[in-house]
Design a protein around this motif. Structure first.
Motif, PDB file in Angstrom:
ATOM      1  N   TYR A 270       0.818  -1.224   0.000  1.00 46.27           N
ATOM      2  CA  TYR A 270       0.000   0.000   0.000  1.00 46.27           C
ATOM      3  C   TYR A 270       0.845   1.265   0.000  1.00 46.27           C
ATOM      4  O   TYR A 270       0.394   2.322   0.400  1.00 46.27           O
ATOM      5  N   ARG A 271       2.115   1.157  -0.398  1.00 42.78           N
ATOM      6  CA  ARG A 271       2.934   2.373  -0.475  1.00 42.78           C
ATOM      7  C   ARG A 271       2.450   3.257  -1.611  1.00 42.78           C
ATOM      8  O   ARG A 271       1.859   2.747  -2.545  1.00 42.78           O
ATOM      9  N   PRO A 272       2.689   4.542  -1.644  1.00 41.56           N
ATOM     10  CA  PRO A 272       3.338   5.314  -0.592  1.00 41.56           C
ATOM     11  C   PRO A 272       2.326   5.775   0.456  1.00 41.56           C
ATOM     12  O   PRO A 272       1.118   5.597   0.275  1.00 41.56           O
ATOM     13  N   VAL A 273       2.828   6.386   1.526  1.00 36.19           N
ATOM     14  CA  VAL A 273       1.930   6.948   2.533  1.00 36.19           C
ATOM     15  C   VAL A 273       1.200   8.139   1.922  1.00 36.19           C
ATOM     16  O   VAL A 273       1.810   8.993   1.282  1.00 36.19           O
TER      17      VAL A 273
ATOM     18  N   GLY B  49      14.630   9.953   4.555  1.00 35.35           N
ATOM     19  CA  GLY B  49      14.883   9.912   3.118  1.00 35.35           C
ATOM     20  C   GLY B  49      14.583   8.573   2.474  1.00 35.35           C
ATOM     21  O   GLY B  49      14.518   7.535   3.134  1.00 35.35           O
ATOM     22  N   CYS B  50      14.413   8.643   1.174  1.00 34.23           N
ATOM     23  CA  CYS B  50      14.027   7.479   0.372  1.00 34.23           C
ATOM     24  C   CYS B  50      15.024   6.329   0.539  1.00 34.23           C
ATOM     25  O   CYS B  50      16.226   6.545   0.551  1.00 34.23           O
ATOM     26  N   VAL B  51      14.498   5.118   0.675  1.00 39.61           N
ATOM     27  CA  VAL B  51      15.386   3.958   0.778  1.00 39.61           C
ATOM     28  C   VAL B  51      15.344   3.128  -0.500  1.00 39.61           C
ATOM     29  O   VAL B  51      15.831   2.004  -0.538  1.00 39.61           O
ATOM     30  N   GLY B  52      14.725   3.696  -1.544  1.00 40.47           N
ATOM     31  CA  GLY B  52      14.828   3.086  -2.870  1.00 40.47           C
ATOM     32  C   GLY B  52      13.951   1.874  -3.103  1.00 40.47           C
ATOM     33  O   GLY B  52      14.397   0.892  -3.684  1.00 40.47           O
ATOM     34  N   CYS B  53      12.668   1.937  -2.684  1.00 39.14           N
ATOM     35  CA  CYS B  53      11.811   0.763  -2.895  1.00 39.14           C
ATOM     36  C   CYS B  53      11.400   0.619  -4.357  1.00 39.14           C
ATOM     37  O   CYS B  53      10.858  -0.411  -4.742  1.00 39.14           O
ATOM     38  N   GLY B  54      11.633   1.657  -5.146  1.00 39.66           N
ATOM     39  CA  GLY B  54      11.396   1.531  -6.583  1.00 39.66           C
ATOM     40  C   GLY B  54      10.056   2.052  -7.054  1.00 39.66           C
ATOM     41  O   GLY B  54       9.752   1.998  -8.251  1.00 39.66           O
ATOM     42  N   LEU B  55       9.244   2.557  -6.137  1.00 41.50           N
ATOM     43  CA  LEU B  55       7.913   3.034  -6.514  1.00 41.50           C
ATOM     44  C   LEU B  55       8.034   4.215  -7.477  1.00 41.50           C
ATOM     45  O   LEU B  55       8.674   5.213  -7.148  1.00 41.50           O
ATOM     46  N   PRO B  56       7.421   4.119  -8.657  1.00 42.48           N
ATOM     47  CA  PRO B  56       7.541   5.249  -9.577  1.00 42.48           C
ATOM     48  C   PRO B  56       6.673   6.425  -9.107  1.00 42.48           C
ATOM     49  O   PRO B  56       5.655   6.220  -8.451  1.00 42.48           O
ATOM     50  N   ASP B  57       7.057   7.626  -9.424  1.00 36.92           N
ATOM     51  CA  ASP B  57       6.295   8.847  -9.106  1.00 36.92           C
ATOM     52  C   ASP B  57       5.918   8.957  -7.630  1.00 36.92           C
ATOM     53  O   ASP B  57       4.806   9.377  -7.297  1.00 36.92           O
ATOM     54  N   CYS B  58       6.809   8.546  -6.756  1.00 33.97           N
ATOM     55  CA  CYS B  58       6.458   8.590  -5.330  1.00 33.97           C
ATOM     56  C   CYS B  58       6.527  10.028  -4.821  1.00 33.97           C
ATOM     57  O   CYS B  58       7.568  10.672  -4.903  1.00 33.97           O
ATOM     58  N   PRO B  59       5.416  10.550  -4.261  1.00 35.72           N
ATOM     59  CA  PRO B  59       5.436  11.951  -3.794  1.00 35.72           C
ATOM     60  C   PRO B  59       6.350  12.145  -2.589  1.00 35.72           C
ATOM     61  O   PRO B  59       6.850  13.236  -2.358  1.00 35.72           O
ATOM     62  N   ILE B  60       6.574  11.091  -1.820  1.00 35.75           N
ATOM     63  CA  ILE B  60       7.425  11.235  -0.625  1.00 35.75           C
ATOM     64  C   ILE B  60       8.882  11.388  -1.037  1.00 35.75           C
ATOM     65  O   ILE B  60       9.615  12.208  -0.505  1.00 35.75           O
ATOM     66  N   ARG B  61       9.289  10.618  -2.048  1.00 31.45           N
ATOM     67  CA  ARG B  61      10.678  10.703  -2.506  1.00 31.45           C
ATOM     68  C   ARG B  61      10.995  12.122  -2.974  1.00 31.45           C
ATOM     69  O   ARG B  61      12.095  12.626  -2.772  1.00 31.45           O
ATOM     70  N   GLN B  62       9.983  12.786  -3.545  1.00 29.07           N
ATOM     71  CA  GLN B  62      10.241  14.123  -4.076  1.00 29.07           C
ATOM     72  C   GLN B  62      10.428  15.173  -2.990  1.00 29.07           C
ATOM     73  O   GLN B  62      10.964  16.234  -3.236  1.00 29.07           O
TER      74      GLN B  62
ATOM     75  N   ASP C 248      12.939   4.521   8.316  1.00 28.04           N
ATOM     76  CA  ASP C 248      11.640   4.950   7.801  1.00 28.04           C
ATOM     77  C   ASP C 248      11.898   6.023   6.740  1.00 28.04           C
ATOM     78  O   ASP C 248      12.535   7.038   7.019  1.00 28.04           O
ATOM     79  N   CYS C 249      11.387   5.796   5.527  1.00 27.23           N
ATOM     80  CA  CYS C 249      11.725   6.722   4.434  1.00 27.23           C
ATOM     81  C   CYS C 249      11.068   8.086   4.596  1.00 27.23           C
ATOM     82  O   CYS C 249      11.472   9.052   3.957  1.00 27.23           O
ATOM     83  N   ARG C 250      10.069   8.194   5.473  1.00 29.60           N
ATOM     84  CA  ARG C 250       9.487   9.531   5.688  1.00 29.60           C
ATOM     85  C   ARG C 250      10.342  10.334   6.665  1.00 29.60           C
ATOM     86  O   ARG C 250      10.262  11.542   6.733  1.00 29.60           O
TER      87      ARG C 250
HETATM   88  S1  SF4 Z   1      10.002   5.472  -3.290  1.00 28.55           S
HETATM   89 FE1  SF4 Z   1      11.316   5.988  -1.537  1.00 28.55          FE
HETATM   90  S2  SF4 Z   1      10.150   7.543  -0.409  1.00 28.55           S
HETATM   91 FE2  SF4 Z   1       8.691   6.504  -1.787  1.00 28.55          FE
HETATM   92  S3  SF4 Z   1       7.774   4.866  -0.547  1.00 28.55           S
HETATM   93 FE3  SF4 Z   1       9.540   3.992  -1.646  1.00 28.55          FE
HETATM   94  S4  SF4 Z   1      11.254   4.173  -0.193  1.00 28.55           S
HETATM   95 FE4  SF4 Z   1       9.634   5.558   0.527  1.00 28.55          FE
END
Ligand code: SF4
Length: 392
Positions: free
Chosen positions: A63-66, A377-390, A372-374
Motif C-alpha cells: 500500500y505504499r506510498p503513505v 529519506g528514500c530507501v529506494g523501494c522503486g515506486l515510480p512517481d512517489c510523492p514522498i521521494r520528491q 523509515d523513508c518519511r
Molecule cells: S520510493 Fe522511496 S520515499 Fe517513496 S515509498 Fe519507496 S522508499 Fe519511501
C-alpha cells in the motif's frame, strides 16, 4: 514465465493507487445494523500506506506510498459520519495511527467537536513506545493497553525491522503501569526467520520484566494482568520474507509448548496462541499459485465454511481437499525459492522493485535495519512517481 490462460488477459497486472486521498470518496452515510456487531463503531481512515518497513508485513509494502488526509478533511468526515450514523465511537484507523503527522492536532479538534456529545475515540495500531502511549492515554485512561513488540530479542526485532528497543518497550510499559493501567496485551510472532530457542527465552524474560514493573511501580494493590498473544509467522508474497519458508507444523507446536510451559511459571500472565494448522493453511495460500483454486473449491464442496472461527475450522477436511486435488500443501508452506527464481505472483506489479525486496531480505539475514523513508529519506523501494521521494 507465467502463461496467460484466458485469451485477452494481460500478462502483467498493475496495482491501481488512489493518489489523491484527500478528495477521494469516503463512505460517511451508511446503513447501521440494529443488532450488535463485532466492530460496533464508525471508522475514520487517517491515511493509507505505511513507511515503517516491517519486513513481515504485506500491507506495509503493497500500500505504499503513505498518503495522508488533512486534519480539516478528517474533521469534516468525522462530523458527517457521526451525524448520519449516530455511532458513539469513532476509530481513528490506519496501518500505524501514531505515525499520522497531524495526530495531536486531530485529537484536539475531535475533542473540541465531540467532547460534549459522548463520542469516544479509539486508536488501534499504535507503536510500542511512550509517545504512542501518551496518545492512547488521551483517548482512554482506563482498561488495557496493547503493544506489539513482535519479537522478544533485539536481534530478532532487527531482523524483522521492528525498530523499537527493549528500553523503549519497558519505558512505555512502566508508564502504563504507573498511570494505573491494569492490563497490558503483548503481541508476538513465533517462527520468524532465523528465530532460535534463545530468542524465545528472551521473549519470556521481556514478559517477566513487564510483569515485574508492577512491583517497582508500587502499584501492587490493583489487579494486574499481562496477556501474551503469539501468532505464527506466515511468509507473504511481495515482502522481503517471500523467500522464507514457514517452520514445520510440529516445530510450531513445539515452540508454542515451550512458551506455554514458561508462562505457566509466571503469575499474572495469560498466554494465547494461534491454532498451528490454521497458520499452516495461511502459509499455503499466502504464497500459493493458481493450482490452489481447485483446492479451495474442493474444500468448500467438502463443507469448509467460516474457517476463521475455530469451532467451524476442520483441518481434516482441508487435508482431504488437498489430497483429492493431488496437492502437497507442505510444498507451498515450507518452500524456500531461489532469489532468482520467478515467483507465481510476480505478474502482479505492486510498483516495488524486486531488487529492493531482495536487498531487504539479505539485510534481514544480516540483522541490519532500514530506516523509515518519511523520516530519513528514500530507501529506494522503486515506486515510480512517489510523492514522498520528491520531498525527502
Ligand atoms: S520510493 Fe522511496 S520515499 Fe517513496 S515509498 Fe519507496 S522508499 Fe519511501
Amino acid at each position: 514465465r507465467m502463461t496467460v490462460l484466458e485469451k485477452g488477459a494481460p500478462e502483467r497486472i498493475e496495482r491501481r493507487t488512489v493518489s489523491d486521498l484527500e478528495h477521494a470518496f469516503y463512505p460517511h452515510s451508511f446503513v447501521v445494523p440494529y443488532t450488535d456487531v463485532v466492530h460496533d463503531r464508525a471508522v475514520l481512515e487517517l491515511f493509507r500506506g505505511c513507511s515503517q518497513g516491517c519486513r513481515f508485513c504485506q500491507a506495509g509494502y503493497i500500500y505504499r506510498p503513505v498518503r495522508e488526509r488533512t486534519v480539516s478533511r478528517l474533521k469534516e468526515l468525522a462530523r458527517s459520519i457521526i451525524d448520519s450514523t449516530g455511532f458513539e465511537e469513532l476509530s481513528l484507523s490506519s496501518l500505524s495511527s501514531s505515525d499520522y503527522t497531524g495526530i495531536v492536532e486531530l485529537l484536539n479538534e475531535l475533542e473540541q467537536e465531540f467532547g460534549d456529545k459522548y463520542v469516544k475515540m479509539s486508536l488501534p495500531s499504535l507503536r510500542a513506545d511512550v509517545s504512542a502511549l501518551q496518545l492512547a492515554d488521551r483517548v482512554s485512561q482506563s482498561g488495557g493497553v496493547t503493544f506489539a513488540p513482535e519479537a522478544g530479542s533485539q536481534r530478532l526485532r532487527n531482523v524483522i525491522n521492528k525498530r523499537i528497543t527493549e528500553e523503549e518497550i519497558l519505558e512505555a510499559a512502566a508508564q502504563a503501569v504507573a498511570s494505573g493501567r491494569r492490563h497490558i496485551k503483548l503481541y508476538f510472532m513465533i517462527g520468524l526467520p532465523t528465530e532460535t530457542d534463545q530468542d524465545l527465552e528472551e521473549l519470556v524474560f521481556l514478559v517477566q520484566k513487564i510483569v515485574d514493573l508492577r512491583r517497582t511501580a508500587g502499584n501492587r494493590k490493583h489487579a494486574f494482568k499481562v496477556t501474551v498473544s503469539a501468532s505464527t509467522f506466515v511468509p507473504k508474497a511481495h515482502t522481503p520474507f517471500q523467500w522464507e519458508p514457514q517452520i514445520a507444523l510440529a516445530e510450531i507446536k513445539r515452540r508454542q509448548d515451550f512458551l506455554r510451559q514458561q508462562f505457566r511459571k509466571i503469575k499474572r500472565v495469560d498466554f494465547t496462541w494461534h491454532e498451528a494448522e490454521m497458520s499452516f493453511l495461511e502459509a499455503v495460500f499466502a504464497r500459493g499459485d493458481r493450482r490452489l483454486a481447485a483446492v479451495l473449491e474442493r474444500a468448500y464442496a467438502l463443507g469448509c465454511k467460516l474457517d476463521a472461527w475455530s469451532d467451524s475450522f476442520n483441518f481434516t477436511l482441508w487435508e482431504k481437499a488437498f489430497a483429492a486435488e493431488g496437492i502437497e500443501p507442505e510444498k507451498y508452506a515450507h518452500y524456500r525459492p531461489g532469489l532468482k527464481e520467478r515467483l507465481p505472483w510476480e505478474h502482479i506489479d505492486t510498483g516495488l522493485s524486486g531488487e529492493f525486496l531482495r536487498h531487504e531480505y539479505q539485510k534481514a539475514l544480516q540483522g541490519e535495519i532500514t530506516h523509515d523513508c518519511r523520516e530519513r529519506g528514500c530507501v529506494g523501494c522503486g515506486l515510480p512517481d512517489c510523492p514522498i521521494r520528491q520531498v525527502t
